[in-house]
Design an enzyme around this catalytic site. Structure first.
Site, PDB file in Angstrom:
ATOM      1  CB  CYS A  47      43.616  36.115  38.341  1.00 27.21           C
ATOM      2  SG  CYS A  47      43.220  37.150  39.751  1.00 27.21           S
ATOM      3  CB  CYS A  50      40.950  34.978  40.502  1.00 24.46           C
ATOM      4  SG  CYS A  50      40.900  36.587  39.685  1.00 24.46           S
TER       5      CYS A  50
END
Length: 142
Positions: A47, A50
């Site tokens: 991600c 993230c």
């Protein structure tokens, strides 16, 4: 124009989490029970947002050593992600006195994270518990 290489998850500190702890289904309940104030970052290595949020979260962890900063790898811990109905990552959750008081998806900028931590610190947990109890009673009556 020079190409800037994206850091790997290891370089971002995913494996060397100095100020954060890795939560698993085995240690989750104990961590939340034993600590009054726990911030939880639900993330995954693939991600992009993230990875962007990781250094912001780590910096906040270093700036708030009295709080527990934890991470849940949603790939490794799908049961935890499902239990908290995590639909989008990263998602930040704050648990105080075993009550989830905040949950929001998205990579927060540093000023927003600092502000959320300050607001969470100021909450009157007696009022929060009273509100939760009233809501539970209302739901039970319906």
């Amino acid at each position: 124009m020079q190409h800037v290489r994206e850091p790997t998850p290891q370089e971002e500190g995913f494996n060397a989490m100095s100020s954060t702890i890795e939560l698993t289904k085995e240690n989750f309940d104990q961590t939340v029970t034993d600590n009054e104030f726990v911030l939880i970052d639900f993330w995954a290595a693939w991600c992009g947002p993230c990875r962007q949020f990781a250094p912001v979260y780590e910096k906040a962890a270093e700036a708030n050593p009295d709080l527990v900063f934890a991470k849940v790898d949603t790939e490794a811990q799908p049961e935890l992600a499902a239990a908290f109905e995590i639909q989008s990552i990263p998602t930040l959750m704050i648990v105080r006195d075993q009550v989830a008081i905040f949950s929001q998806p998205g990579a927060l900028p540093e000023p927003a994270l600092v502000d959320i931590i300050e607001q969470a610190r100021k909450l009157d947990m007696d009022e929060v518990r009273k509100s939760v109890a009233e809501q539970q009673a209302k739901n039970a009556a319906e």
